[in-house]
Design an enzyme around this catalytic site. Structure first.
Site, PDB file in Angstrom:
ATOM      1  N   SER A  58       0.708  -1.243  -0.191  1.00 49.08           N
ATOM      2  CA  SER A  58       0.236   0.006  -0.008  1.00 49.08           C
ATOM      3  C   SER A  58       0.702   1.355  -0.002  1.00 49.08           C
ATOM      4  O   SER A  58       0.281   2.221  -0.330  1.00 49.08           O
ATOM      5  CB  SER A  58      -0.832  -0.104   1.171  1.00 49.08           C
ATOM      6  OG  SER A  58       0.006   0.326   2.321  1.00 49.08           O
ATOM      7  N   VAL A  74      -5.119  -6.993   2.503  1.00 50.01           N
ATOM      8  CA  VAL A  74      -4.213  -6.307   1.485  1.00 50.01           C
ATOM      9  C   VAL A  74      -2.778  -6.117   2.290  1.00 50.01           C
ATOM     10  O   VAL A  74      -1.678  -6.287   1.515  1.00 50.01           O
ATOM     11  CB  VAL A  74      -4.818  -5.209   0.696  1.00 50.01           C
ATOM     12  CG1 VAL A  74      -3.732  -4.895  -0.244  1.00 50.01           C
ATOM     13  CG2 VAL A  74      -5.846  -5.891  -0.393  1.00 50.01           C
ATOM     14  N   GLU A  75      -2.741  -5.282   3.121  1.00 42.68           N
ATOM     15  CA  GLU A  75      -1.805  -4.737   4.042  1.00 42.68           C
ATOM     16  C   GLU A  75      -0.679  -5.687   4.534  1.00 42.68           C
ATOM     17  O   GLU A  75       0.497  -5.785   4.176  1.00 42.68           O
ATOM     18  CB  GLU A  75      -2.026  -3.739   4.944  1.00 42.68           C
ATOM     19  CG  GLU A  75      -2.889  -2.331   4.414  1.00 42.68           C
ATOM     20  CD  GLU A  75      -1.822  -1.609   3.597  1.00 42.68           C
ATOM     21  OE1 GLU A  75      -0.520  -1.576   3.690  1.00 42.68           O
ATOM     22  OE2 GLU A  75      -2.319  -0.585   2.682  1.00 42.68           O
ATOM     23  N   THR A  76      -1.191  -6.577   5.389  1.00 42.47           N
ATOM     24  CA  THR A  76      -0.405  -7.331   6.051  1.00 42.47           C
ATOM     25  C   THR A  76      -0.879  -8.852   6.155  1.00 42.47           C
ATOM     26  O   THR A  76      -0.154  -9.584   7.177  1.00 42.47           O
ATOM     27  CB  THR A  76      -0.180  -6.937   7.420  1.00 42.47           C
ATOM     28  OG1 THR A  76      -1.244  -6.752   8.025  1.00 42.47           O
ATOM     29  CG2 THR A  76       0.710  -5.551   7.490  1.00 42.47           C
TER      30      THR A  76
END
Length: 364
Positions: free
Chosen positions: A18, A149-151
């Site tokens: 991101s 999505v991020e982690t």
């Protein structure tokens, strides 16, 4: 540079896809590049004696005047910072490659591992997700989509010392057309790191994150932590690395601060009417905001395939698909609120689609 320097693992690089309020890099490009240079999860960096750099000295002067820091204190802190070459390498522009491909990008995020992990996360933290929706108006599937999505729900938070990452990028950013602006940005994030540590009573070197300084489950940059992070678990402190509940509340608060509206939709699928000419092209590349009326959009030959509310504003979202036809959507205000987390249509749509997939897998 020491030839034995360590680099980020692919998973850690992917965790910063991101850029978390950092830049508009396409995550797929960054991950592809990371595959070539990443071999380890933590880069200890190399001694650079930043406190002796001229630009760092000017930065220290500014922090003393504007924020009341002690010059000897900051000199001692910055003398402990290490130069992280892998951060420099990963910030360099990716070489020209294949055209953008939404289908391939989506497949990396809307996939069984993240969907299954999202279901487990939602089951574990459903109360906090529901509370965030009640308080902020952000549905659980959007928060779950961002965290996935991020982690991958906290699995890939990064293990770089934030001080090392942001200082390196603040004063040694690679030679790119945006170098001056990017160094200014990271100097601001270095200041925010020091201020957050002072405000929280913690050692600034205790903060760990991605190669660009993004922290915790939601990958907030230090400035975003100071501005938008909340103590959602009520333990008296903000801890985005160890508290998924704080992450849930902080994401919701960030989105509301960037324009999220309770109860409003995100996107509507659309087609182009070839018989209407090329008038629709004027709606491309018009910024990250919903600013066009539905009648304007229809007149230009853009046809929503699901009827949107007539009283809302929209922007045209084009998801390029390599050699296949481009997908078109009408993005409403809340879609563009998500793009403030990462300035990419691909990112925002992957968040929405992953959240929907997790909700469906739960039977919701």
């Amino acid at each position: 540079m020491n030839s034995s320097r360590l680099f980020l693992s692919l998973l850690v690089a992917s965790s910063f896809l991101s850029g978390c309020q950092t830049q508009a890099a396409e995550p797929g490009q960054r991950a592809a590049k990371a595959r070539k240079v990443a071999v380890a999860a933590d880069d200890g960096g190399e001694f650079a004696n930043f406190s002796q750099w001229r630009d760092v000295s000017a930065f220290i002067d500014d922090m003393v005047v504007r924020h009341g820091f002690s010059r000897p204190e900051l000199e001692n802190v910055l003398a402990r910072v290490r130069f992280v070459d892998s951060a420099i390498q990963l910030m360099k522009p990716a070489p020209p490659g294949r055209p953008k491909n939404w289908a391939a990008y989506r497949a990396r995020f809307v996939e069984p591992v993240r969907i299954d992990a999202g279901v487990a996360f939602w089951n574990d933290y459903g109360d906090a997700l529901n509370r965030a929706e009640q308080q902020y108006g952000v549905p659980p599937d959007i928060i779950v989509g961002i965290l996935g999505v991020e982690t991958v729900y906290g699995r890939n938070k990064g293990n770089f010392r934030v001080m090392d990452a942001v200082t390196t990028l603040a004063f040694a950013y690679p030679d790119t057309p945006t170098r001056t602006a990017r160094m200014e940005y990271f100097r601001g994030e270095l200041a925010n790191t020091l201020l957050f540590a002072r405000e929280s009573g913690i050692d600034p070197f205790s903060l760990r994150g991605s190669y660009a300084g993004a922290v915790g489950w939601p990958q907030f940059m230090p400035g975003s932590i100071r501005s938008y992070a909340v103590d959602f678990d009520g333990d008296g402190k903000v801890d985005l690395r160890n508290s998924p509940v704080d992450a849930i509340g902080s994401i919701a608060n960030f989105l509301v601060a960037h324009g999220w509206k309770r109860g409003e939709p995100t996107v509507f699928p659309a087609n182009l009417d070839a018989s209407s000419g090329n008038g629709w092209e004027m709606f491309l590349n018009q910024g990250l905001e919903a600013k066009f009326r539905l009648d304007e959009i229809r007149t230009a030959g853009i046809r929503p395939t699901v009827e949107p509310p007539a009283d809302m504003l929209f922007g045209l979202v084009d998801l390029q698909n390599g050699g296949a036809p481009t997908e078109y959507w009408l993005g409403a205000n809340n879609f563009f609120a998500i793009t403030q987390y990462n300035r990419s249509f691909f990112y925002a749509m992957s968040v929405i689609d992953l959240g929907r997939a997790v909700r469906a897998a739960r039977g919701g």
